[in-house]
Write a protein that holds these residues in place. Structure first.
Motif, short mmCIF file in Angstrom:
data_model
loop_
_atom_site.label_atom_id
_atom_site.label_comp_id
_atom_site.label_asym_id
_atom_site.label_seq_id
_atom_site.Cartn_x
_atom_site.Cartn_y
_atom_site.Cartn_z
N THR A 181 -64.42 26.35 -19.62
CA THR A 181 -63.30 26.70 -20.51
C THR A 181 -61.99 26.12 -20.01
OG1 THR A 181 -63.06 28.82 -19.32
CG2 THR A 181 -64.40 28.81 -21.31
N SER A 182 -61.82 26.04 -18.71
CA SER A 182 -60.60 25.43 -18.16
C SER A 182 -60.51 23.96 -18.55
CB SER A 182 -60.58 25.58 -16.64
OG SER A 182 -59.53 24.84 -16.06
N SER A 183 -61.62 23.22 -18.42
CA SER A 183 -61.62 21.80 -18.80
C SER A 183 -61.34 21.62 -20.28
CB SER A 183 -62.97 21.16 -18.44
OG SER A 183 -63.21 21.22 -17.05
N ASP A 216 -57.56 20.20 -24.69
CA ASP A 216 -56.85 20.53 -25.92
C ASP A 216 -55.37 20.17 -25.82
OD1 ASP A 216 -59.00 21.53 -27.30
OD2 ASP A 216 -58.66 23.61 -26.72
N MET A 217 -54.78 20.44 -24.67
CA MET A 217 -53.32 20.39 -24.57
C MET A 217 -52.78 19.01 -24.21
SD MET A 217 -52.23 24.08 -22.89
CE MET A 217 -52.98 23.76 -21.30
N THR A 272 -57.49 26.66 -32.77
CA THR A 272 -58.25 25.44 -33.00
C THR A 272 -59.22 25.69 -34.13
OG1 THR A 272 -59.85 26.14 -31.32
CG2 THR A 272 -58.11 24.64 -30.61
N GLU A 273 -59.77 24.61 -34.67
CA GLU A 273 -60.72 24.75 -35.77
C GLU A 273 -62.08 25.16 -35.25
OE1 GLU A 273 -60.82 21.09 -37.84
OE2 GLU A 273 -58.74 21.17 -38.47
N GLY A 274 -62.86 25.80 -36.12
CA GLY A 274 -64.27 26.06 -35.82
C GLY A 274 -64.60 27.45 -35.38
#
Length: 640
Positions: free
Chosen positions: A150-152, A157-158, A221-223
């Motif tokens: 999740t960190s990666s 994302d950012m 985010t999408e999804g």
């Protein structure tokens, strides 16, 4: 009305109503990952990187505490499961977090991993038996691997593709510090307060990480799933369960055959090895034919680059964990140092990993390339493993402390570059899935590194001790030496010499295995092609809105790195250089604007709204009414 007249006339009341509706939608709109302010972004990074530090710490915390833990519970033969249970959970559940980030959203997926890791660590400190401690380590592993994934994904994302390497390099500083300080910290706290406090002291830090992500990790985010039922359908529980049983059966076989010395014909060996084959076949069939969103992601297995990256991650992880779990043991059993000093020998590895990660990220950020540094520095792990293999009792402090540095630096460069190579060769919307795919192979490699090297070590230790110790009580003495390394210091000098030599030879077989693994990994990476990294990633698509609604949405700046950021709450762009109000600048046309003539009404809503927006902007710029072709007989515009 002619065909050139717009379908929506300039009705002030109607436009006011539309404006009110669109403003309401815009006000409720949550920002995307590249629109958040600098301060919020830094607090998010602090929260997720603190969690990854704790997760890495728990991977190397246990090896230096094994003698004390096994002595307290008097179950030395089960001590190896404290490491393998954690890594089994990590390799099994880590791939799920790539899907969970799409299903639950980044925040809830990260906090799910944080909850499992924190509860598992708390239960480790409160365990009253070896079985409970092994189960608690399993719970901690469920969350530990998820924190890395999740960190990666959140960092990806950012930040843009070219800046991800630098940002992930900074993230790896915390990972490297956790891996490096786990050994010495575990030994120091065990000698000072007892092994339980090595777990309990982490709980406030887990709580702090939760508070930081809860308050700041709110971008969308999408999804994400619409309901709990939809979410559960999209999670591959059957695939994860069959993978866990397949890998667990292999671990059971290695344990009963090599650690317990049961023959191949024993029912435990036969059942475990057959079960591993059955569950492995079940896993493959589930991933191909049953699962809606499979853990293994079969379409990535059909692509050459993801497969090469996965194989490299597997072999690199095997090398890393074979060294990290058995390098401190060499100093405890051969050099006869205490637990804290033995753990300190992993600290140079930690510092070199941090330096290598930042170096790789900086080079990729500056050059936009990754293959050259992979080829140049990817050979260093083999050099480091070979230097460790050549360690002797009379080796000087320079070799004993610094031989591990090339391995740590080189493997850090490799892991950073292959991650970027994987992400750049898959679609942007598959980034979360690709990250989980790479972590799956890395997790299996971690389990393999501990389990296979443990089997090699135990088999060679049994052989070497059997060749050197004879007599009526030889079997009992050999069993005690194998199961409790701390007993070596209490043995008679002649028997102590035999035990130290046997441990030395057996551990060197493990180091040879690690060197071979990293050499094969280097050969596997050679076919991975280079690809130029774009400096900027495309901004996330925004729904078309009328100009009035656009006023409520701030401008978006693509962030290049943690040090190249959009201003927090800045209003410097509210007025353009051309003067005028913000409304006038938004409505001012940029160049020649022509309204597209619609030849068919078979068009989607976005095209129609786009035409309306462009038409109104053109009308305001020309000082005309939106229906400006209708004039009276004298050529004057009609009266309102």
């Amino acid at each position: 009305m002619s065909e050139r007249d717009p379908l929506l006339h300039h009705d002030p009341e109607r436009l006011a109503e539309v404006d009110k509706t669109t403003r309401k939608v815009g006000d409720e709109r949550k920002v995307g990952p590249r629109e958040i302010p600098r301060g919020t972004r830094y607090r998010i990074l602090a929260g997720i990187w603190l969690a990854t530090f704790l997760s890495a710490l728990n991977q190397t915390l246990v090896p230096t505490m094994l003698p004390s833990i096994s002595s307290d519970f008097n179950k030395s033969h089960q001590a190896s499961w404290l490491g393998t249970s954690y890594l089994l959970a990590t390799c099994t559940f880590t791939p799920l977090y790539g899907r969970l980030c799409n299903v639950l959203g980044r925040k809830r997926a990260n906090q799910t991993a944080l909850l499992f890791a924190g509860v598992g660590v708390l239960l480790c400190g409160l365990s009253s038996s070896m079985e409970m401690l092994i189960l608690a380590r399993f719970f901690a592993g469920i969350g530990g691997g998820g924190l890395f994934t999740t960190s990666s994904i959140i960092v990806s994302d950012m930040y843009s593709m070219r800046s991800r390497g630098l940002t992930q390099g900074i993230a790896s500083i915390f990972n490297g510090l956790g891996l490096g300080f786990g050994g010495p910290l575990g030994g120091l706290i065990t000698d000072w307060l007892g092994w339980r406090w090595a777990f309990l002291i982490q709980i406030p830090l887990f709580f702090l990480s939760f508070l930081l992500t809860e308050a700041n990790l709110n971008y969308v985010t999408e999804g994400t799933g619409k309901s709990t039922k939809d979410m559960l359908k999209r999670i591959d529980f059957l695939g994860a369960g069959s993978l866990m049983m397949a890998v667990g059966s292999v671990l059971v076989f290695l344990s009963v055959h090599y650690n317990a010395n049961l023959p191949w014909s024993h029912p435990a060996c036969i059942i475990s090895i057959c079960s591993s084959g059955v569950f492995a076949l079940t896993f493959i069939l589930v991933e191909i034919f049953v699962s809606v969103e499979p853990v293994m992601t079969p379409f990535l297995l059909k692509q050459r680059i993801p497969v090469l990256v996965g194989c490299s991650n597997f072999l690199v992880a095997m090398c890393n964990f074979a060294i990290m779990y058995f390098f401190p043991m060499w100093f405890q059993t051969v050099m006869m140092t205490n637990a804290s000093t033995a753990g300190l020998h992993l600290l140079p590895n930690s510092l070199s990993m941090s330096a290598g990660s930042v170096f790789a990220g900086w080079m990729m950020h500056k050059t936009g390339k990754y293959k050259a540094i992979n080829l140049i520095f990817g050979v260093l792990p083999f050099i480091g493993a070979a230097a460790i293999y050549r360690l002797k009792e009379d080796s000087g402090p320079l070799q004993s402390w610094l031989s591990i540095i090339p391995m740590g630096f080189g493997n850090a460069v490799v892991l950073q570059t292959v991650l970027i190579a994987l992400l750049v060769h898959i679609p942007e919307d598959q980034m979360a899935i690709g990250t989980g795919f790479g972590q799956l192979f890395r997790g299996v490699g971690q389990v393999g590194g501990v389990a296979i090297s443990s089997a090699i070590f135990q088999a060679n230790l049994q052989y070497n001790l059997s060749q050197r110790i004879q007599g009526p009580d030889a079997a009992e003495t050999i069993l005690k030496i194998r199961q409790n390394a701390r007993i070596i210091g209490t043995l008679p000098l002649d028997l102590q010499r035999i035990a130290r030599d046997s441990y030395n030879l057996s551990l060197h077989r493990v180091f040879f295995f690690a060197a071979c693994s990293t050499l094969v990994a280097y050969l596997v990476r050679l076919p991975i092609p280079d690809k130029h990294l774009e400096r900027k990633a495309p901004a996330p698509p925004q729904p078309p809105v009328l100009p009035a609604a656009a006023l409520s949405v701030s401008d978006t700046t693509v962030v290049e790195s943690p040090f190249d950021d959009n201003d927090d709450g800045s209003d410097s762009d509210s007025d353009s250089d051309e003067g005028g109000t913000r409304e006038e600048n938004i409505l001012r046309p940029k160049g020649n604007i022509s309204v597209r003539r619609r030849l068919s009404t078979f068009e989607n809503a976005e095209d129609i709204l786009s035409d309306i927006t462009t038409h109104h902007a053109h009308a305001h710029a020309q000082g005309a009414q939106p229906h400006g072709d209708a004039r009276d007989a004298d050529g004057r515009p009609p009266q309102q």
